[in-house]
Write an enzyme that holds these catalytic residues in place. Structure first.
Site, mmCIF file in Angstrom:
data_model
loop_
_atom_site.group_PDB
_atom_site.id
_atom_site.type_symbol
_atom_site.label_atom_id
_atom_site.label_comp_id
_atom_site.label_asym_id
_atom_site.label_seq_id
_atom_site.Cartn_x
_atom_site.Cartn_y
_atom_site.Cartn_z
ATOM 1 N N ASP A 137 -19.692 -34.434 -34.056
ATOM 2 C CA ASP A 137 -18.481 -33.945 -33.389
ATOM 3 C C ASP A 137 -17.297 -33.864 -34.364
ATOM 4 O OD1 ASP A 137 -17.099 -33.083 -31.124
ATOM 5 O OD2 ASP A 137 -17.865 -34.706 -29.870
ATOM 6 N N TRP B 299 -16.493 -26.940 -32.153
ATOM 7 C CA TRP B 299 -15.930 -26.120 -31.069
ATOM 8 C C TRP B 299 -15.552 -24.706 -31.534
ATOM 9 C CZ3 TRP B 299 -12.325 -30.564 -31.912
ATOM 10 C CH2 TRP B 299 -12.927 -31.764 -31.524
ATOM 11 N N GLY B 300 -16.209 -24.222 -32.600
ATOM 12 C CA GLY B 300 -15.936 -22.857 -33.064
ATOM 13 C C GLY B 300 -14.642 -22.734 -33.850
ATOM 14 N N ASP C 105 -15.392 -27.071 -24.939
ATOM 15 C CA ASP C 105 -16.286 -27.762 -24.003
ATOM 16 C C ASP C 105 -16.455 -26.996 -22.687
ATOM 17 O OD1 ASP C 105 -16.269 -29.677 -25.933
ATOM 18 O OD2 ASP C 105 -15.783 -31.335 -24.583
HETATM 19 C C1 GLA Z 1 -16.485 -33.519 -27.483
HETATM 20 C C2 GLA Z 1 -17.746 -32.636 -27.477
HETATM 21 C C3 GLA Z 1 -18.537 -32.894 -26.200
HETATM 22 C C4 GLA Z 1 -18.905 -34.360 -26.102
HETATM 23 C C5 GLA Z 1 -17.658 -35.234 -26.189
HETATM 24 C C6 GLA Z 1 -17.992 -36.701 -26.319
HETATM 25 O O1 GLA Z 1 -15.592 -33.142 -26.489
HETATM 26 O O2 GLA Z 1 -17.401 -31.285 -27.585
HETATM 27 O O3 GLA Z 1 -19.700 -32.086 -26.162
HETATM 28 O O4 GLA Z 1 -19.796 -34.685 -27.150
HETATM 29 O O5 GLA Z 1 -16.859 -34.877 -27.320
HETATM 30 O O6 GLA Z 1 -16.861 -37.507 -26.383
#
Ligand code: GLA
Length: 372
Positions: free
Chosen positions: A126, A161-162, A183
């Protein structure tokens, strides 16, 4: 070669968030192995954020929270493996994960080795709490190399996230899949916005590195960690069909113990999975005649797929002009459309193909050419 087609599996985040445990993961492994998911291709079981203690031990090692995972992580991995599944875990480029647990920044090689020692086959990585002065792409390169250094085949699932046009460099840093969107939430607006944002990015996904549109919400019906409203069955059909036409990884996010029959059938629909897993991984192109999305995708073996999505609030009939798919009047060919949900075959069409779709529903077809 680790990933010729988009990875498939189950991930704990969408439904369970921080409420994860050894017992839960074992139950999910049982369901995956016994209820047909593994057989259909869903082979990675992934624990997302919130699995560790809030601090590392005195030697800098990550420690599984003993209240959640009293047998340690190797025991969980062994159980998951005993079911014929692969085991995935989660960390983060930053000092902390998104939920505030220790991230791997400055501990990349140590953590990669820890994961390898536990038998981890997949790492979701992440992007929260990144030190401001460091480059994100450098940190993805670093963990990618650290995973390689372990000598174990570990699928690297990047999750920034791109941001920073990651579609342009994620393949080069060694990621096998990478989140190309923010997300997802369990509602119509979220999955339709994600799909619209991915139309032009599809061409970046290819064997060994796939655009990840985020974990599936099919079957959540407004319950769980990312449930913000919920969807009905028609909307879940749209969502799943879009992910398949766009060759996204398919990571189930719902509770497999309580999934409705309708959602289970959708997730196990062999025709849709085959469209997602098609070896050529071609982007679907959009027919621009309507504001509403209609996609056509070339598949291997001379086949094609078409998805018609009524994202409006009213029932709608689409007259799909076959010239847009590549036919012309003097071609001497027509097309037959086979509904992927019902198996029903159409007559031979040469000019257009009328499709009536209720509001928020879709129709998806396998399309084949026939000589007249
Ligand atoms: C981010 C990621 C999610 C998830 C959360 C966990 O928001 O994009 O997919 O893994 O963290 O905290």
């Amino acid at each position: 070669m680790l990933v010729n087609t988009p990875p498939m599996g189950w991930n704990s985040w969408n439904t369970f968030g921080e409420n994860i445990s050894d017992a839960l993961i074992r139950e999910m492994a049982d369901r995956m192995a016994e209820d047909g998911y593994l057989e259909a291709g869903y082979n990675y079981l992934v624990i997302d954020d919130c699995w560790s203690l809030r601090e590392r031990d005195e030697n800098g090692y990550l420690v599984p929270d003993p209240a959640k995972f009293p047998n340690g992580m190797k025991a969980v991995a062994d159980y998951v493996h005993s079911k014929g599944l692969k085991f995935g875990m989660y960390s983060c480029v930053g000092i902390r994960t998104c939920a505030g647990y220790p991230g791997s920044y400055g501990h990349e090689y140590q953590d990669a080795q820890t994961f390898a020692d536990w038998g981890v086959d997949f790492l979701k990585y992440d992007y929260c709490h990144k030190p401001a002065a460091t480059d994100g792409d450098m940190l993805y390169r670093r963990m990618s190399m650290a995973l390689k250094a372990t000598g174990r085949d570990i699928l690297f699932s990047a999750c920034n996230w791109g941001m920073h046009e990651s579609e342009k460099w994620m393949r080069s840093v060694g990621a096998h899949m990478y989140r190309s969107t923010g997300d997802i939430a369990d509602n119509f607006k979220s999955y339709t916005d994600i799909a619209a944002s991915q139309e032009y990015k599809q061409c970046y996904g290819a064997p060994q590195c796939f655009n990840d549109m985020d974990m599936l919400i099919v079957g959540m019906y407004g319950k769980g960690n990312v449930a913000l409203g919920g969807c009905n069955d028609a909307e879940y059909r749209q969502h799943f069909a879009l992910w398949c036409l766009f060759s996204s990884p398919l990571m189930i996010g719902a509770d497999l113990r309580t999934l409705s029959a309708e959602s289970k059938n959708l997730l196990l629909n062999r025709n849709l999975i085959a469209i997602d897993q098609d070896a050529e991984v071609r982007p679907a192109f959009r027919i621009l005649k309507w504001d509403l999305p209609v996609y056509f995708k070339h598949l291997s073996g001379g086949e094609n797929a078409m998805g018609v999505f009524n994202t409006s609030e009213k029932d709608h009939t689409f007259y799909c002009p076959l010239t847009d798919f590549g036919l012309c009047e003097n071609s001497g060919y027509g097309m037959i459309f086979t509904d992927v949900f019902t198996g029903e075959e159409s007559a031979v069409h040469t000019a257009d193909f009328p499709v009536s779709v209720p509001a928020h529903d879709c129709r998806v077809y396998k399309v084949r050419l026939v000589k007249l």
